[in-house]
Design a protein around this motif. Sequence first.
Motif, PDB file in Angstrom:
ATOM      1  N   LEU A 331       0.783  -1.231   0.000  1.00 23.46           N
ATOM      2  CA  LEU A 331       0.000   0.000   0.000  1.00 23.46           C
ATOM      3  C   LEU A 331       0.823   1.293   0.000  1.00 23.46           C
ATOM      4  N   PRO A 332       1.905   1.424   0.800  1.00 27.42           N
ATOM      5  CA  PRO A 332       2.593   2.727   0.843  1.00 27.42           C
ATOM      6  C   PRO A 332       3.005   3.288  -0.516  1.00 27.42           C
ATOM      7  N   PRO A 333       3.689   2.520  -1.400  1.00 24.03           N
ATOM      8  CA  PRO A 333       4.032   3.122  -2.698  1.00 24.03           C
ATOM      9  C   PRO A 333       2.803   3.454  -3.542  1.00 24.03           C
ATOM     10  N   LEU A 334       1.750   2.642  -3.424  1.00 23.87           N
ATOM     11  CA  LEU A 334       0.541   2.930  -4.190  1.00 23.87           C
ATOM     12  C   LEU A 334      -0.125   4.202  -3.676  1.00 23.87           C
ATOM     13  N   LEU A 335      -0.187   4.378  -2.363  1.00 21.60           N
ATOM     14  CA  LEU A 335      -0.792   5.581  -1.795  1.00 21.60           C
ATOM     15  C   LEU A 335       0.014   6.825  -2.161  1.00 21.60           C
ATOM     16  N   ARG A 336       1.318   6.725  -2.006  1.00 22.19           N
ATOM     17  CA  ARG A 336       2.168   7.890  -2.320  1.00 22.19           C
ATOM     18  C   ARG A 336       1.993   8.327  -3.770  1.00 22.19           C
ATOM     19  N   GLY A 337       1.925   7.333  -4.657  1.00 28.08           N
ATOM     20  CA  GLY A 337       1.823   7.655  -6.081  1.00 28.08           C
ATOM     21  C   GLY A 337       0.493   8.233  -6.489  1.00 28.08           C
ATOM     22  N   ASN A 338      -0.533   8.098  -5.643  1.00 30.66           N
ATOM     23  CA  ASN A 338      -1.873   8.591  -5.991  1.00 30.66           C
ATOM     24  C   ASN A 338      -2.320   9.751  -5.107  1.00 30.66           C
ATOM     25  N   LEU A 339      -1.378  10.353  -4.385  1.00 36.20           N
ATOM     26  CA  LEU A 339      -1.686  11.505  -3.545  1.00 36.20           C
ATOM     27  C   LEU A 339      -0.758  12.661  -3.885  1.00 36.20           C
ATOM     28  N   ARG A 340      -1.103  13.830  -3.383  1.00 40.19           N
ATOM     29  CA  ARG A 340      -0.308  15.030  -3.654  1.00 40.19           C
ATOM     30  C   ARG A 340       0.909  15.091  -2.745  1.00 40.19           C
ATOM     31  N   ARG A 341       1.882  15.924  -3.135  1.00 38.90           N
ATOM     32  CA  ARG A 341       3.096  16.075  -2.335  1.00 38.90           C
ATOM     33  C   ARG A 341       2.802  16.624  -0.951  1.00 38.90           C
ATOM     34  N   GLY A 342       1.735  17.411  -0.822  1.00 38.64           N
ATOM     35  CA  GLY A 342       1.417  18.001   0.472  1.00 38.64           C
ATOM     36  C   GLY A 342       0.627  17.089   1.396  1.00 38.64           C
ATOM     37  N   ASP A 343       0.205  15.931   0.904  1.00 39.26           N
ATOM     38  CA  ASP A 343      -0.535  14.989   1.739  1.00 39.26           C
ATOM     39  C   ASP A 343       0.439  14.172   2.591  1.00 39.26           C
ATOM     40  N   VAL A 344      -0.061  13.642   3.706  1.00 37.73           N
ATOM     41  CA  VAL A 344       0.784  12.904   4.638  1.00 37.73           C
ATOM     42  C   VAL A 344       0.129  11.563   4.963  1.00 37.73           C
ATOM     43  N   ILE A 345       0.941  10.496   4.959  1.00 40.76           N
ATOM     44  CA  ILE A 345       0.455   9.141   5.208  1.00 40.76           C
ATOM     45  C   ILE A 345       1.211   8.557   6.398  1.00 40.76           C
ATOM     46  N   SER A 346       0.503   7.781   7.204  1.00 40.24           N
ATOM     47  CA  SER A 346       1.160   7.056   8.290  1.00 40.24           C
ATOM     48  C   SER A 346       0.376   5.786   8.591  1.00 40.24           C
ATOM     49  N   ARG A 347       1.103   4.749   8.936  1.00 44.88           N
ATOM     50  CA  ARG A 347       0.448   3.517   9.375  1.00 44.88           C
ATOM     51  C   ARG A 347       0.105   3.670  10.847  1.00 44.88           C
ATOM     52  N   CYS A 348      -1.170   3.551  11.178  1.00 40.40           N
ATOM     53  CA  CYS A 348      -1.611   3.823  12.547  1.00 40.40           C
ATOM     54  C   CYS A 348      -2.048   2.580  13.306  1.00 40.40           C
ATOM     55  N   SER A 349      -2.133   1.439  12.648  1.00 44.30           N
ATOM     56  CA  SER A 349      -2.416   0.174  13.332  1.00 44.30           C
ATOM     57  C   SER A 349      -1.931  -0.951  12.431  1.00 44.30           C
ATOM     58  N   VAL A 350      -2.124  -2.182  12.882  1.00 39.80           N
ATOM     59  CA  VAL A 350      -1.660  -3.319  12.100  1.00 39.80           C
ATOM     60  C   VAL A 350      -2.324  -3.356  10.729  1.00 39.80           C
ATOM     61  N   SER A 351      -3.567  -2.899  10.638  1.00 41.77           N
ATOM     62  CA  SER A 351      -4.325  -3.032   9.387  1.00 41.77           C
ATOM     63  C   SER A 351      -4.854  -1.704   8.854  1.00 41.77           C
ATOM     64  N   GLN A 352      -4.291  -0.568   9.296  1.00 37.93           N
ATOM     65  CA  GLN A 352      -4.842   0.730   8.886  1.00 37.93           C
ATOM     66  C   GLN A 352      -3.757   1.752   8.570  1.00 37.93           C
ATOM     67  N   PHE A 353      -4.085   2.630   7.631  1.00 32.78           N
ATOM     68  CA  PHE A 353      -3.301   3.822   7.352  1.00 32.78           C
ATOM     69  C   PHE A 353      -4.185   5.037   7.592  1.00 32.78           C
ATOM     70  N   VAL A 354      -3.575   6.120   8.051  1.00 33.62           N
ATOM     71  CA  VAL A 354      -4.275   7.387   8.177  1.00 33.62           C
ATOM     72  C   VAL A 354      -3.643   8.362   7.199  1.00 33.62           C
ATOM     73  N   ILE A 355      -4.480   9.155   6.541  1.00 31.91           N
ATOM     74  CA  ILE A 355      -4.011  10.091   5.515  1.00 31.91           C
ATOM     75  C   ILE A 355      -4.531  11.478   5.850  1.00 31.91           C
ATOM     76  N   MET A 356      -3.637  12.458   5.838  1.00 36.02           N
ATOM     77  CA  MET A 356      -4.029  13.844   6.056  1.00 36.02           C
ATOM     78  C   MET A 356      -4.086  14.548   4.704  1.00 36.02           C
ATOM     79  N   LEU A 357      -5.231  15.193   4.435  1.00 40.12           N
ATOM     80  CA  LEU A 357      -5.463  15.846   3.147  1.00 40.12           C
ATOM     81  C   LEU A 357      -5.661  17.344   3.368  1.00 40.12           C
ATOM     82  N   PRO A 358      -4.582  18.133   3.393  1.00 37.67           N
ATOM     83  CA  PRO A 358      -4.713  19.581   3.585  1.00 37.67           C
ATOM     84  C   PRO A 358      -5.370  20.246   2.366  1.00 37.67           C
ATOM     85  N   GLN A 359      -6.069  21.306   2.627  1.00 42.75           N
ATOM     86  CA  GLN A 359      -6.689  22.112   1.580  1.00 42.75           C
ATOM     87  C   GLN A 359      -7.577  21.270   0.661  1.00 42.75           C
ATOM     88  N   ALA A 360      -8.340  20.378   1.273  1.00 42.13           N
ATOM     89  CA  ALA A 360      -9.277  19.549   0.514  1.00 42.13           C
ATOM     90  C   ALA A 360     -10.606  19.538   1.261  1.00 42.13           C
TER      91      ALA A 360
END
Length: 398
Positions: A331-360
């Motif tokens: 998932l990480p490379p796929l998420l990075r490639g489909n989000l903007r440079r200003g977005d932020v991704i982090s793995r927050c549990s064993v089975s989850q990612f959290v994504i911050m979407l500024p100015q959206a």
Amino acid sequence: MSETIQVQMLGEFTIRYGDCVISDSNDRSHRVWSLLAYLLVNRRREFTQEELINLCWSGGTGSSDPANALKSVFHRIRALLDRLEDGLGHRLLLRRSGRYVWNEEVPITLDIEQFEERCRRGDREKEPEARLRAYQAAVGCYRGDLLPRLSGEIWVMPLETYYHGLYAGAVSSAIEILEDCGRTEELAALCRQAVKIEPYKEEFYEHLMCALIENGDNREAMAVYDDMSEMLFSDFGVMPGETLRKLYRQASRTVNDHTLSMDELRMQLQEENSAGGAMLCEYDFFKILYRMQARAVARMGIAVHICLLSVTAKDGSALARRSLDGVMEKLPPLLRGNLRRGDVISRCSVSQFVIMLPQANYENSCMVAERLTGAFYRRYPHSSARLRCMVQPLIPNE
């Protein structure tokens, strides 16, 4: 027979006699090795046929003729011991008055008995240096948990817990003495060894990081924290406790041991990999970024949304761990490639990612979530995983 038979049960099960060694790692006869281990651990007792049948076949179930089956197992045990020396098996295992006994006239040492005696000696000694030597000897004897290939045996489980507890106690006692004496290099070496045996015991990591910081090795202390936090998160979906996080912050503050110029500061702050795509960071740092954005939202009224991406099986149940690990790695490379440079991704549990979407705004954030799940299904159409996204606005700090 002048030489002593040496038996190791901690970390692995081996029997050595002279230059010859046999090991359960090279033999798939589980029942043979289990019964042999049981006889060795209890070698000062006599064994009835009924007791050993119950041990091997749960009261006789699983064998139409358990008495003959037991004789067959003993034949194989003796043949196994004969690999050390011809006829050794019959000299070691005797039959007297219908009972099986171990020949105590043959000299033999067990590492579990040496380990326990050294722990007890450490408890008895009064002088700190003598206590430390005993505990260090005990720790050096403990190469791993008891009979790892037989750990599922009912009779092994309580013994494994017992010896593991002795080990943890010996390490803790040795740590206390070394800290009182200020012997931080020895302390660090002891803790490094201990975390290999006890990889999830945060107490040992705390002492290790303290010792490294005391020795001025702050970068290594930070590396210890990074490795441990990655392991805890990968295995349990949790982060280290507050004490370890404080030690990490303490180490990171003292890494720069000289005054920085503006150019040096900018070089250190610059992102090493400036390729496109969203930023991927550890969850602790994501929380800091989140709180910073929460302040900005309250002050400036900008739109920021959070997307929680969860991975499950297609029926909504928990995905098998092996499959889950594969998905979470993809998932990480796929998420990075489909989000903007200003977005932020982090793995927050064993089975989850959290994504911050500024100015959206909310509608755009939902479209982003649909784009991410669509990209995953297109890339991995045969995956057994289901991706669910939940979008909510960031709550501002009032």
